[in-house]
Motif scaffolding. Sequence first.
Motif, short mmCIF file in Angstrom:
data_model
loop_
_atom_site.label_atom_id
_atom_site.label_comp_id
_atom_site.label_asym_id
_atom_site.label_seq_id
_atom_site.Cartn_x
_atom_site.Cartn_y
_atom_site.Cartn_z
N VAL A 163 -52.72 0.43 47.08
CA VAL A 163 -52.97 -0.91 46.54
C VAL A 163 -52.63 -1.96 47.61
O VAL A 163 -53.41 -2.88 47.86
N ILE A 164 -51.49 -1.81 48.23
CA ILE A 164 -51.05 -2.76 49.26
C ILE A 164 -52.07 -2.79 50.41
O ILE A 164 -52.48 -3.86 50.87
N ASP A 165 -52.51 -1.62 50.85
CA ASP A 165 -53.48 -1.53 51.94
C ASP A 165 -54.83 -2.11 51.54
O ASP A 165 -55.49 -2.78 52.34
N PHE A 166 -55.26 -1.86 50.30
CA PHE A 166 -56.55 -2.34 49.82
C PHE A 166 -56.66 -3.85 49.93
O PHE A 166 -57.68 -4.38 50.30
N TYR A 167 -55.57 -4.53 49.62
CA TYR A 167 -55.58 -5.99 49.66
C TYR A 167 -55.17 -6.53 51.03
O TYR A 167 -55.10 -7.74 51.21
N GLY A 168 -54.89 -5.65 51.98
CA GLY A 168 -54.53 -6.09 53.32
C GLY A 168 -53.20 -6.82 53.36
O GLY A 168 -53.00 -7.71 54.18
N GLU A 169 -52.31 -6.44 52.49
CA GLU A 169 -50.99 -7.08 52.40
C GLU A 169 -49.96 -6.29 53.18
O GLU A 169 -50.09 -5.09 53.38
N SER A 170 -48.92 -6.99 53.59
CA SER A 170 -47.73 -6.32 54.10
C SER A 170 -46.83 -6.10 52.89
O SER A 170 -47.05 -6.68 51.83
N ALA A 171 -45.81 -5.28 53.05
CA ALA A 171 -44.88 -5.06 51.94
C ALA A 171 -44.24 -6.39 51.54
O ALA A 171 -44.05 -6.67 50.34
N SER A 172 -43.93 -7.23 52.50
CA SER A 172 -43.30 -8.52 52.22
C SER A 172 -44.22 -9.44 51.43
O SER A 172 -43.80 -10.05 50.44
N SER A 173 -45.45 -9.56 51.87
CA SER A 173 -46.38 -10.46 51.17
C SER A 173 -46.73 -9.92 49.78
O SER A 173 -46.90 -10.69 48.83
N PHE A 174 -46.81 -8.60 49.66
CA PHE A 174 -47.07 -7.99 48.35
C PHE A 174 -45.92 -8.30 47.40
O PHE A 174 -46.14 -8.68 46.25
N ALA A 175 -44.69 -8.17 47.89
CA ALA A 175 -43.51 -8.46 47.07
C ALA A 175 -43.53 -9.91 46.60
O ALA A 175 -43.25 -10.20 45.43
N GLU A 176 -43.90 -10.79 47.50
CA GLU A 176 -43.96 -12.22 47.15
C GLU A 176 -45.02 -12.47 46.08
O GLU A 176 -44.77 -13.23 45.14
N LYS A 177 -46.18 -11.83 46.21
CA LYS A 177 -47.26 -12.05 45.25
C LYS A 177 -46.91 -11.56 43.85
O LYS A 177 -47.34 -12.14 42.87
N ILE A 178 -46.15 -10.47 43.76
CA ILE A 178 -45.82 -9.96 42.43
C ILE A 178 -44.49 -10.50 41.93
O ILE A 178 -44.12 -10.27 40.78
N GLY A 179 -43.77 -11.21 42.78
CA GLY A 179 -42.54 -11.86 42.35
C GLY A 179 -41.32 -10.97 42.30
O GLY A 179 -40.51 -11.07 41.38
N VAL A 180 -41.19 -10.09 43.30
CA VAL A 180 -40.00 -9.25 43.40
C VAL A 180 -39.42 -9.41 44.81
O VAL A 180 -40.06 -9.93 45.71
N GLN A 181 -38.19 -8.94 44.98
CA GLN A 181 -37.58 -9.00 46.30
C GLN A 181 -38.24 -7.99 47.23
O GLN A 181 -38.70 -6.93 46.80
N ARG A 182 -38.24 -8.33 48.51
CA ARG A 182 -38.84 -7.42 49.49
C ARG A 182 -38.14 -6.07 49.50
O ARG A 182 -38.77 -5.04 49.70
N SER A 183 -36.85 -6.08 49.26
CA SER A 183 -36.10 -4.82 49.26
C SER A 183 -36.58 -3.89 48.13
O SER A 183 -36.53 -2.67 48.28
#
Length: 131
Positions: free
Chosen positions: A14-34
């Motif tokens: 899912v992360i790769d499909f949207y071209g997101e990094s783990a950090s940007s994905f975390a931000e988009k779904i509203g969770v901490q990067r950790s």
Amino acid sequence: MINNEEFTKRLQKVIDFYGESASSFAEKIGVQRSSISHILSGRNKPSLDFVLKVLSSFPEVELYWLMNGKGNFPATKIQNETIKISEEKKNLTSNPESNSQILKDSISGDKTIERIVIFYKDGTFKNFEQS
């Protein structure tokens, strides 16, 4: 119970499909990067809250696919729209003279364009309004 290793692979897809990094994905779904890091490394299992945030932020993700690997990703209807949009995007970037025709083709009936906003990956945007 879900297979954590398989869940991690699907989440990475899912992360790769949207071209997101783990950090940007975390931000988009509203969770901490950790949280993302710990799930992807296998340290933690995803919580129900985490799964619901993924589903609400990315409607193309099907619950049963994400949890069990059964179903489709992206959802078939969304996948066809994504392909259509990707083709239009390719035409917009590779053939600027046909841009106005693509825009005309995308308007149905008596609808007119009021405004077009282009968002760039660096967070900036351009706003084009009908005069």
